[in-house]
Structures are given as structure tokens and as C-alpha cells.
Design a protein around this motif. Structure first.
Motif, PDB file in Angstrom:
ATOM      1  N   TYR A 103      -0.150  -0.028   2.572  1.00 22.58           N
ATOM      2  CA  TYR A 103       0.254  -0.369   1.205  1.00 22.58           C
ATOM      3  C   TYR A 103       0.175  -1.877   0.999  1.00 22.58           C
ATOM      4  O   TYR A 103      -0.004  -2.644   1.936  1.00 22.58           O
ATOM      5  CB  TYR A 103       1.666   0.174   0.934  1.00 22.58           C
ATOM      6  CG  TYR A 103       1.725   1.676   1.106  1.00 22.58           C
ATOM      7  CD1 TYR A 103       1.297   2.524   0.088  1.00 22.58           C
ATOM      8  CD2 TYR A 103       2.160   2.242   2.305  1.00 22.58           C
ATOM      9  CE1 TYR A 103       1.313   3.901   0.249  1.00 22.58           C
ATOM     10  CE2 TYR A 103       2.183   3.619   2.478  1.00 22.58           C
ATOM     11  CZ  TYR A 103       1.758   4.439   1.449  1.00 22.58           C
ATOM     12  OH  TYR A 103       1.760   5.805   1.617  1.00 22.58           O
ATOM     13  N   ILE A 104       0.338  -2.273  -0.241  1.00 30.42           N
ATOM     14  CA  ILE A 104       0.130  -3.671  -0.599  1.00 30.42           C
ATOM     15  C   ILE A 104       1.060  -4.601   0.187  1.00 30.42           C
ATOM     16  O   ILE A 104       0.666  -5.704   0.581  1.00 30.42           O
ATOM     17  CB  ILE A 104       0.293  -3.880  -2.128  1.00 30.42           C
ATOM     18  CG1 ILE A 104      -0.284  -5.223  -2.573  1.00 30.42           C
ATOM     19  CG2 ILE A 104       1.723  -3.735  -2.561  1.00 30.42           C
ATOM     20  CD1 ILE A 104      -1.776  -5.272  -2.618  1.00 30.42           C
ATOM     21  N   GLU A 114       0.350  -8.346   2.385  1.00 24.83           N
ATOM     22  CA  GLU A 114       0.793  -9.546   1.653  1.00 24.83           C
ATOM     23  C   GLU A 114       0.655 -10.808   2.507  1.00 24.83           C
ATOM     24  O   GLU A 114       0.115 -11.821   2.049  1.00 24.83           O
ATOM     25  CB  GLU A 114       2.250  -9.388   1.207  1.00 24.83           C
ATOM     26  CG  GLU A 114       2.484  -8.323   0.139  1.00 24.83           C
ATOM     27  CD  GLU A 114       2.207  -8.846  -1.258  1.00 24.83           C
ATOM     28  OE1 GLU A 114       1.696  -9.965  -1.389  1.00 24.83           O
ATOM     29  OE2 GLU A 114       2.516  -8.127  -2.227  1.00 24.83           O
ATOM     30  N   LEU A 119      -3.818 -11.540  -4.353  1.00 27.17           N
ATOM     31  CA  LEU A 119      -3.852 -10.076  -4.340  1.00 27.17           C
ATOM     32  C   LEU A 119      -3.427  -9.470  -5.684  1.00 27.17           C
ATOM     33  O   LEU A 119      -3.152  -8.273  -5.762  1.00 27.17           O
ATOM     34  CB  LEU A 119      -2.929  -9.542  -3.236  1.00 27.17           C
ATOM     35  CG  LEU A 119      -3.260  -9.970  -1.804  1.00 27.17           C
ATOM     36  CD1 LEU A 119      -2.269  -9.334  -0.827  1.00 27.17           C
ATOM     37  CD2 LEU A 119      -4.687  -9.594  -1.416  1.00 27.17           C
ATOM     38  N   GLN A 147      -5.532  -6.486  -6.729  1.00 29.18           N
ATOM     39  CA  GLN A 147      -5.312  -5.373  -5.806  1.00 29.18           C
ATOM     40  C   GLN A 147      -3.981  -4.687  -6.105  1.00 29.18           C
ATOM     41  O   GLN A 147      -3.869  -3.460  -5.995  1.00 29.18           O
ATOM     42  CB  GLN A 147      -5.349  -5.865  -4.355  1.00 29.18           C
ATOM     43  CG  GLN A 147      -5.208  -4.763  -3.308  1.00 29.18           C
ATOM     44  CD  GLN A 147      -6.315  -3.741  -3.378  1.00 29.18           C
ATOM     45  OE1 GLN A 147      -7.472  -4.063  -3.603  1.00 29.18           O
ATOM     46  NE2 GLN A 147      -5.967  -2.484  -3.188  1.00 29.18           N
ATOM     47  N   ARG A 148      -2.979  -5.473  -6.514  1.00 31.11           N
ATOM     48  CA  ARG A 148      -1.702  -4.868  -6.917  1.00 31.11           C
ATOM     49  C   ARG A 148      -1.899  -3.996  -8.163  1.00 31.11           C
ATOM     50  O   ARG A 148      -1.284  -2.945  -8.302  1.00 31.11           O
ATOM     51  CB  ARG A 148      -0.663  -5.949  -7.206  1.00 31.11           C
ATOM     52  CG  ARG A 148      -0.159  -6.684  -5.992  1.00 31.11           C
ATOM     53  CD  ARG A 148       1.025  -7.583  -6.320  1.00 31.11           C
ATOM     54  NE  ARG A 148       1.239  -8.554  -5.256  1.00 31.11           N
ATOM     55  CZ  ARG A 148       0.732  -9.776  -5.233  1.00 31.11           C
ATOM     56  NH1 ARG A 148      -0.020 -10.193  -6.255  1.00 31.11           N
ATOM     57  NH2 ARG A 148       0.954 -10.590  -4.228  1.00 31.11           N
ATOM     58  N   GLU A 205      -3.280  -0.706  -7.116  1.00 32.96           N
ATOM     59  CA  GLU A 205      -2.676  -0.209  -5.874  1.00 32.96           C
ATOM     60  C   GLU A 205      -2.675   1.317  -5.797  1.00 32.96           C
ATOM     61  O   GLU A 205      -2.768   1.893  -4.714  1.00 32.96           O
ATOM     62  CB  GLU A 205      -1.246  -0.729  -5.726  1.00 32.96           C
ATOM     63  CG  GLU A 205      -0.620  -0.341  -4.397  1.00 32.96           C
ATOM     64  CD  GLU A 205       0.796  -0.875  -4.216  1.00 32.96           C
ATOM     65  OE1 GLU A 205       1.349  -0.716  -3.117  1.00 32.96           O
ATOM     66  OE2 GLU A 205       1.346  -1.450  -5.173  1.00 32.96           O
TER      67      GLU A 205
END
Length: 548
Positions: A197-198, A202, A212, A215-216, A219
Motif C-alpha cells: 500500500y501507499i 512513502e 507520490l 500515486q495516492r 491508490e
């Protein structure tokens, strides 16, 4: 003496740990298959080699060698492979089906890694491939690339023409580096389960100075979709069989810029399409829950557990202007991705309710009415639709420009209808400069959709020179009402949805139509409802009488 005992126990412990980590090689049993094929299998693995293959033992040894290497990194799970000359075009859904040439490729090794561990995300299989096969890390300064470009791990970023060569090099290099980082930080189990997961990446993003943010935003696409290219096709496939999807699009069509492919010719467009599809489906379910709570309570298990849907992104011109749902294959064919809510409604209520008793195919006006209703549920999505409607009104022959024998007289009449449509828009305060305001008003969205149904009917009548059949219902029976021309179903069905409510109309879906009359269910006959429909349009849409 005491120290010697401690030393002895320590040696034994180290020896046992070493023994426990040593893995037995994969062992398969050879059996005969159908048609003279040879099968090598154990409880988890099955390799079937057709009798039409030359040197089957060499093929088997080659595959087994790859599996032994993968198994050293982590135990291979459930896996099935079929090798045959007939599999010139590899098929990679659940079983790897290919010929002898494909097993020699890098793509085959990556596919083995995917299937061995149940991995879907391309970036994970890319990174694990480098790790398992000791691929030297490429000297690509991906951090510099992402300093000026958004960062996305989505599978289509690995393929042309959706990404540039520079981005493909950068995402592959970043994937290798990221997988290495996650392994160093004890995330091997999560990687093999495809559950990253994000928050897991990180710190890596911060260390590499990679933003990011995008990408978030996407997600929800992580741990979910695999992407691969096979002989002129590009496939996106979810790991979920329930509420999942598969998208099939033509690479040749995209590369040659065929009409309509500009909707999904970049990775970002594809990512946003999938997010919008998710939003469409969720919005339909929320609308049913809100407006038809009794129906939702009774049928929520069906609504929330629909089988995987197969989307075909069409590139050729067809007789369907936006798309269609195939009753035979259960596929949704999309010429325009904007009609997704409409076509998904067909899928939802045809496939989802196929086993609900009593199953009698509902009249087409119900089916098309529900689909038209679904089209206007999501405000953000309808903004694009309104823009398209203005474009069509200003380009009257859009979608008909390949027709032959269209006379000047027909063109003049069609242009006249479209001029009236633009006047109707103005009278109802629907303008290009207030599209956002219109899209936020559910009542206006529904009116606009009813208007669209009406003017499309009139344009088609004008072009083809045939007046639509307004329909009859002998003995007022609902099952006898399909004589109404298909193009009128959209407006009539949607009117009933609006006037009588979604709850009542949805329960009609699961009713026994055998001897059901309009009078019995709606309190009015079929002929009376058609009159009410026309009156509703005139009372609620200013100026519509000019095109009725």
C-alpha cells in the motif's frame, strides 16, 4: 565442560536452522493426458505438453528449471501451464497457454513469477524478476525523470504506446529499486501476496525525492490489475472474479490512431477511465440503496457481488453509436467510454438477475429506461456527456457521416432539428458556460436525457425516412408492448422511472410478466401512459413540442 555443552548446543541449533531452510527441489510425476499429451504434475503444479510439440522432454526440463529457480526464492503456489503448437497466440488469464517459442522469452519468465505467487501488479513482477534472475540494475536516473513527471506504478505505464520509451525505462528501474527496498525492509511476504500500500512506499519516495501525490490519487488501482500485451491486443485484468473486470483493446487501432482510440491512448487516460468506471458502478448501487431501499435490502447480495465483466474497447464503426451489451457473450462493447453507466446497467440487471425466479425477460422499455436512468446518476460523469451533446447538436451528421444516399433535403431537415435543439437548450437554461451547474442538478440531468431521447428519435426518423412505431399492447399486457420502436424505449422507460419512482420500477424487474397489465401495475393503460409521457415532456421541457 559447561562451555563445551553450550558450544555443542549452538552448533546443533545452527545446523537445524540450516536444514530447515534448505528446500527440496520441485518434483513432478509424469502421466499420460488426453490426445497423447504428457502431463507433469504434483499437488500444486501441472504442466501439460501436447503431442504435437517436438522435443517435449527438453521443453519440460526448461520449464522445470525456471520453476526451480523461482521456488528457491519462495515456494511456488498453484500453477498450470499448457504447451501446444495451437497456442501461437499466448493466453494468460488463469492458465498459461502458449507454444514452444513463448517459453524462451523474458515475458514467459515474468508470467511464471506472476502465476507462481498470484501477483497482479506489473511493477512487483518486474522487480522480482530482476531479483530472482540476478538482473543487473539498469543505470537509469529514474529519480530525475520523476522530478518532472508524475509517478504511477500502474501496469499500462510499462507499455508503448501508452508511455514513452523514457518513462518505460524509468518505471522498470524504479520498480527494481522499490522491490529491493521493500525486501530489505522485511516486506517479502506482502510483496508475494501483492498487498503493498501507499504507506509502505512513502519513505522510499521521500528518500528518492519522488512526489507520490498522483500515486495516492490512483491508490485504489494498486494490488488489483495486471497488464499485458499479446499479439496486437492490450489486456487489463483484475485479480477479483467477483466485481472485477477485464479490458480488451486493440494496440494496432491505437497506434494507427483509429477513430475513438484517443479516449485511451495514454496510461493516464486509462487510469482515469478505470477510476470513472468504479465511480459509475458505485453510484448506481448507492442510487438504488437511497431511492429503492426495500429492493436494495432484498437484492443487495446480487448487486454487490456481480461476476467479472469483460469490456471490449471497439475501434471500428458499427451500427451502435456509443456501445452495446451482448446478450450472448455478456461482454460490454464500448465505442465511447462515456456510455459505460448505460451499458453496465444492462450487464447488472441481465447477468446479475439471471437466476432470480421467476425469470422472464423484461420488456425492452424497462431495460433501456433503467439504463438511461443510470446514465445520469453520477454528476461528474454527466458533465462530459453534456459537452458531447452540444457537439452533436452543432455537428448534426456526427455518427452518420458514413451513410450513403443522404440527400441535401435530408441534411437541411436534420440541421433544422439541431437548430431547434440548441434553442430548447437555451430556453431551459442549459448552456456550455453553465455545464457544471446543470450537471449538479439531478432534475436537469434527467430532463436533458429525456430531451436527448426525443431529438435522437426525430433525427433517425428523418435520416432513414421511416416513422417510428409508437407501439401497441394487446389486452394491455406488458409482455406485448415491445412493438414500440427500440429508439422510443429510452424515453418511455426513463419517464416511467422518473414518474413512478425507482423502487416501483425495480420491483417490476423481478415480477411475473406472464399476465401482468399496465393498468394493474401503474393504474393506467399503456395508451394512457404514452399520452402522459408526451404531456410530461411538454410540461417540463420548454419548447420541446417543436421536435415532437
Amino acid at each position: 565442560m559447561k562451555n563445551k555443552k553450550i558450544l555443542f548446543l549452538l552448533i546443533i541449533t545452527i545446523f537445524l536452522i540450516g536444514c530447515s531452510e534448505k528446500k527440496e527441489p520441485i518434483k513432478l510425476i509424469e502421466v499420460s493426458g488426453e490426445g497423447g499429451s504428457t502431463i507433469y504434475q504434483n499437488d500444486n503444479i501441472k504442466i501439460e505438453i501436447s503431442s504435437n510439440m517436438e522435443n517435449p522432454e527438453d521443453i519440460y526440463k526448461s520449464i522445470l528449471n525456471e520453476l526451480q529457480r523461482i521456488d528457491k526464492f519462495a515456494k511456488v503456489g498453484s500453477l498450470e501451464i499448457q504447451i501446444s503448437k495451437r497456442n501461437i497466440i499466448p493466453r494468460l488469464d488463469k492458465i498459461i497457454k502458449c507454444d514452444g517459442k513463448y517459453i524462451e522469452t523474458e515475458e514467459f519468465k515474468k508470467e511464471l513469477i506472476k502465476k507462481s505467487y498470484g501477483i497482479y501488479d506489473n511493477w512487483i513482477s518486474e522487480g522480482l524478476y530482476a531479483k530472482i534472475y540476478d538482473i543487473e540494475k539498469p543505470e537509469v536516473d529514474f529519480a530525475s525523470y520523476y522530478a518532472n513527471n508524475e509517478f504511477s506504478l500502474f501496469g499500462s505505464r510499462f507499455f508503448e504506446p501508452f508511455s514513452s520509451g523514457e518513462e518505460i525505462e524509468s518505471i522498470k528501474s524504479a520498480s527494481i529499486d522499490l522491490v529491493e527496498y521493500l525486501l530489505e525492509n522485511n516486506k517479502k511476504e506482502e510483496l508475494l501476496k501483492n498487498e503493498i500500500y501507499i504507506e509502505d512506499i512513502e519513505k522510499w519516495g521521500k528518500d528518492k525525492n519522488i512526489d507520490l501525490a498522483y500515486q495516492r490519487e490512483i491508490e485504489s488501482l494498486m494490488n488489483r490489475v495486471e497488464a499485458y500485451a499479446i499479439t496486437g491486443k492490450f489486456i487489463l485484468n483484475t485479480r477479483e472474479e467477483i466485481n472485477g473486470f477485464k479490458i480488451d483493446m486493440s494496440l494496432e487501432g491505437i497506434k494507427s490512431k483509429m477513430r475513438g482510440t484517443d479516449q485511451y491512448d495514454t496510461s493516464k487516460k486509462i487510469e482515469q477511465i478505470i477510476l470513472n468506471f468504479d465511480k459509475d458502478i458505485l453510484s448506481i448501487k448507492r442510487e438504488i440503496k437511497k431511492e429503492a431501499p426495500r429492493f436494495y435490502a432484498e437484492y443487495k447480495e446480487i448487486l454487490n457481488n456481480l461476476p467479472k465483466v469483460n469490456y471490449i474497447f471497439e475501434v471500428q464503426e458499427t451500427n451502435y453509436f456509443g456501445g452495446y451489451f451482448s446478450l450472448d457473450t455478456h461482454e460490454i462493447h464500448l465505442i465511447s467510454v462515456n456510455v459505460h453507466p448505460h451499458e453496465y446497467s444492462h450487464f447488472m440487471f441481465y447477468v446479475g438477475f439471471a437466476n432470480v425466479e421467476p425469470y422472464i425477460k423484461e420488456p425492452s422499455w424497462w431495460d433501456e429506461g433503467m439504463a438511461s436512468y443510470a446514465q445520469v446518476i453520477e454528476p461528474d460523469r454527466y458533465e462530459v456527456w453534456i459537452q458531447r451533446e452540444f457537439y452533436v447538436a452543432k455537428n448534426p451528421m456526427y455518427g452518420y457521416d458514413d451513410l450513403e444516399n443522404v440527400t441535401d433535403d435530408i441534411l437541411i431537415k436534420v440541421n433544422s432539428i439541431c437548430e431547434k435543439i440548441l434553442e430548447i437548450y437555451e430556453k431551459n437554461d442549459i448552456r456550455l458556460d453553465n455545464i457544471e451547474e446543470v450537471s449538479r442538478d439531478k432534475n436537469k440531468r434527467q430532463k436533458l436525457n429525456l430531451l436527448r431521447s426525443s431529438y435522437k428519435d426525430r433525427i433517425i426518423e428523418t435520416i432513414y425516412g421511416e416513422e417510428f412505431n409508437k407501439g401497441e399492447a394487446p389486452n394491455d399486457l406488458m409482455m406485448e408492448s415491445n412493438s414500440m420502436d427500440p429508439y422510443l424505449h429510452y424515453g418511455f422507460g426513463q419517464y416511467l422511472m422518473i414518474e413512478y419512482g425507482l423502487e416501483k420500477m425495480l420491483f417490476l424487474k423481478v415480477s411475473d410478466y406472464e399476465n401482468l397489465t399496465f393498468k394493474e401495475y401503474f393504474g393506467k393503460t399503456f395508451e394512457e401512459l404514452k399520452v402522459d409521457w408526451m404531456n410530461y415532456l411538454k410540461e417540463n421541457i420548454k419548447g420541446i413540442e417543436t421536435i415532437l
